[in-house]
Write a protein that holds these residues in place. Structure first.
Motif, short mmCIF file in Angstrom:
data_model
loop_
_atom_site.label_atom_id
_atom_site.label_comp_id
_atom_site.label_asym_id
_atom_site.label_seq_id
_atom_site.Cartn_x
_atom_site.Cartn_y
_atom_site.Cartn_z
N TYR A 1 1.64 0.91 -5.37
CA TYR A 1 0.61 -0.04 -4.97
C TYR A 1 -0.45 0.61 -4.09
N ARG A 2 -1.71 0.26 -4.39
CA ARG A 2 -2.85 0.77 -3.62
C ARG A 2 -3.79 -0.39 -3.29
N GLU A 3 -3.24 -1.49 -2.81
CA GLU A 3 -4.07 -2.69 -2.62
C GLU A 3 -5.19 -2.46 -1.62
N MET A 4 -4.97 -1.62 -0.63
CA MET A 4 -6.02 -1.38 0.36
C MET A 4 -7.14 -0.51 -0.20
N ARG A 5 -6.93 0.05 -1.38
CA ARG A 5 -8.02 0.74 -2.07
C ARG A 5 -9.04 -0.26 -2.60
N ASN B 1 0.81 -1.22 0.00
CA ASN B 1 0.00 0.00 0.00
C ASN B 1 0.84 1.27 0.00
#
Length: 712
Positions: A123-127, A119
């Protein structure tokens, strides 16, 4: 008696939302793994839908389509007889998770959600996803009805669990989890897990591979075990290039390593390991005692299969794989191959007619052109059937079989020198000779009449005619006259990109325009907004001028291009101002700082998270020493100058061409480096603090000097 097991991992060139293509590549990797005798196959992160779907992960359709494709893989009898570890996004109790599904013979054994999400940076995986931040916790998951019909299962286990076979234990780790302080492989190893799988979507950055492999080798050296690392490869549809390099590591030693840069769509890596080696390694440590102290155990899901055949001791075909040296590319090679592979994927998937590049005769556009040449060379050197199909489709020539990189460049690569009266003979000649060596279709033109027409239009409309500073004009006039040349080159670039194939009688789509602004110029804002740096994509937009020079020196020798030496020794210049016997425009003089200084500023700002004051303190300690020997005032002036121009030009980053990501200090505002567009460029509070520090430093230095004099 040895317990030999053949295991497989892979690099897959998956594409976001290419469900059918992704399915076919997954199936091909499974079949290749089985052909090599593997009992376990591991694939990349989110390989069903592609890792880089970004906000498409918010669409429920994506999850439905992923299950449908996964169901087709489960139904395929050819995929049975091997344990499969496949990456897929899953909605569990209305929450979206990044998951692995472990299956055998068409039955789902476990859905394992990712515990720790990437994140930061790119990376923006928690989006999109929620982390399963409950180690060793599990629940039941209700399968979609069409999957239940295929497997005969209504519910399966969902959570942080492990798989147990007749002869060993398997555990999953997913990408970011390897990089976290409490990596799951540590607790799994203490609960008897001997084989770890890691499914990744890890992108390429210069000099990053050693960090990744160091973590893997150190993990298995410390804990003991077999580590299977799988990775995405290629351009998934964005600025990142996933650089593969799947590997199999046992007890800190690499047994198998896949290629880092390749045009292969599917690459399967296999190795035969002896599980007794893992047990011997662990028995030399206190792991057994520590395992007994673990209060909470993993839920182990049993799979009725034996990975290590009983007869392996007598089967001479099962020879354990020997360790090998890790292969690392030089940074110069990474620049040659990473962006080249990215350009190839982008071109063949966009189905455009090729690339167009404004070739200025400077080192940046030269480096971009040489990267395209490297792409052409990779295409010629490839023995992949798909590569030949792609090049024939792009050229609309079903018989085309290129023999040299120039054969490919002559059809796919177009360049142009857009000269003015401010251009030198040397830059024009360099551009022409480089185009001839590479094999591009080159157009040499003068655009003075176009520039004059625009300036005349302004004069008619306003009654004022701007003139260059060297002839008595103001700085405002000077800058405007430079900018109009640069912006007109952008307009011409798109005109030529659309029409050049037509002029050659080719019925192909238009060309993609390449930008060639390097990371340091972007950081400083030393470019014109909407000039020829505004393009479709930019292969060098995150590479420093210093690294580009090293790459060109490498390419001069390895690509046998003596012409590149002229680019290396030439003074960087925009050639937007008139040349006189007393004046030649220089990039570094215009910027007020060197490219090496810019790289240092960029790394301190982004990687070390320094503001103006922290940057000054660090740089004073560095630059007050030889070979720099700068005073505190000089360092302060350089730091203030950098932050001023960075701030006033920040707005340019919001419109920059999508660039290949290669450095951690990229100022790309679209994905990677989110900062305010409008800030006070003087940074008054921090500047005042810097001035105070300078006074303190000078006072202490004076006291030291006086003390030394008194001693003498």
């Amino acid at each position: 008696m040895g317990h030999y097991v053949t295991l497989a991992t892979c690099n897959l060139n998956q594409w976001a939302l290419d469900f059918e293509g992704n399915r076919d590549r997954i199936v091909q990797s499974i079949l290749e793994a089985k052909k090599q005798g593997a009992k376990l196959r591991v694939g990349p992160e989110l390989e069903i839908c592609g890792y880089g779907c970004l906000d498409h992960f918010s669409e429920n359709d994506l999850y439905q389509h992923s299950w449908e494709v996964y169901g087709e893989i489960l139904q395929n009898k050819e995929t049975h007889g091997i344990i499969l570890d496949i990456g897929i996004p899953v909605i569990h109790k209305s929450i979206k998770y990044n998951c692995r599904i472990i299956s055998y013979d068409g039955k789902i054994l476990l859905i394992r959600p990712k515990l720790y999400l990437a994140n930061d940076g790119n990376y923006r995986e928690m989006r999109y996803f929620t982390p399963w931040n409950r180690p060793k916790y599990f629940e039941d998951h209700q399968l979609p009805s069409h999957i239940s019909k295929i497997t005969g299962q209504l519910r399966v286990t969902f959570g942080d669990c492990i798989i147990e076979t007749a002869d060993t234990r398997l555990g999953c780790e997913t990408c970011e989890e390897l990089f976290t302080p409490q990596s799951p492989h540590i607790t799994m190893s203490l609960d008897g897990v001997e084989i770890f799988t890691n499914s990744s979507g890890s992108h390429h950055e210069l000099r990053k591979l050693d960090t990744r492999l160091a973590l893997i080798t150190e993990a298995t050296k410390r804990c003991g075990g077999v580590y299977l690392y799988a990775n995405q490869r290629g351009c998934d549809g964005d600025r990142l290039y996933y650089d593969g390099c799947a590997c199999i590591v046992v007890n800190g030693e690499v047994l198998a390593q896949g290629s880092q840069f390749s045009l292969k769509e599917v690459e399967v890596i296999c190795a035969t390991v002896d599980l007794d080696d893992v047990r011997s390694h662990r028995n030399q440590k206190s792991a057994g005692t520590q395992a007994n102290n673990q209060l909470e155990k993993y839920k182990a899901i049993y799979c009725d299969v034996q990975l290590s055949p009983d007869v392996c001791m007598y089967d001479t075909s099962m020879t354990p794989t020997k360790p090998k040296e890790i292969k690392y590319h030089l940074p110069e090679e990474e620049i040659a191959f990473g962006p080249a592979c990215w350009l190839w994927d982008y071109l063949r998937r966009s189905k455009c007619g090729g690339y167009f590049l404004p070739l200025s005769g400077g080192i940046d556009s030269c480096a971009t052109a040489v990267i395209v040449y490297s792409m052409c060379k990779l295409v010629v050197d490839s023995d992949e059937e798909q590569t030949l199909k792609d090049i024939r489709a792009l050229t609309h020539d079903p018989q085309f079989t290129p023999k040299t990189p120039q054969d490919v460049a002559s059809k796919l690569f177009h360049t142009s020198f857009m000269g003015t009266e401010n251009s030198s003979v040397e830059t024009r000649t360099r551009a022409k000779h480089l185009a001839e060596k590479i094999g591009s279709f080159h157009v040499d033109l003068n655009m003075d009449n176009l520039v004059s027409a625009v300036v005349s239009l302004f004069e008619v409309a306003t009654g004022k005619k701007p003139i260059f500073k060297i002839f008595g004009g103001s700085q405002t006039e000077n800058l405007a006259l430079q900018n109009i040349q640069a912006r007109l080159r952008m307009v011409l670039s798109y005109l030529f990109a659309q029409l050049l194939p037509w002029t050659r009688g080719k019925s192909v789509p238009g060309l993609l325009v390449l930008g060639s602004a390097n990371v340091d110029e972007c950081l400083r804002g030393y470019l014109t907004k909407y000039d020829c740096s505004s393009a479709d994509i930019n292969p060098i937009g995150s590479i420093s001028k210093t690294d580009l020079k090293r790459f060109i020196a490498w390419a001069e020798k390895n690509f046998e291009m003596p012409i590149l030496h002229e680019f290396l020794t030439a003074t960087p210049t925009a050639e937007l101002e008139p040349i006189t016997k007393d004046y030649v425009q220089s990039d570094e003089r215009d910027m007020g700082m060197t490219y090496d200084e810019l790289s240092r500023f960029g790394k301190l700002r982004k990687i070390d998270k320094c503001g103006p004051l922290a940057m000054f303190i660090k740089l004073y300690h560095e630059w007050s020493q030889p070979p720099h020997n700068l005073t505190a005032e000089q360092v302060a002036e350089k730091v203030k100058r950098f932050w001023f121009f960075y701030a006033i030009n920040r707005h340019k980053m919001t419109t920059m061409t999508p660039a290949y990501h290669a450095e951690q200090y990229s100022p790309d505002d679209n994905r990677f480096d989110l900062r305010p567009i409008l800030i006070n460029p003087r940074f008054p509070f921090a500047s005042a603090k810097i001035d105070e520090m300078v006074k303190i430093i000078n006072k202490r230095q004076k006291e030291i000097d006086e003390s030394n004099l008194s001693v003498d």
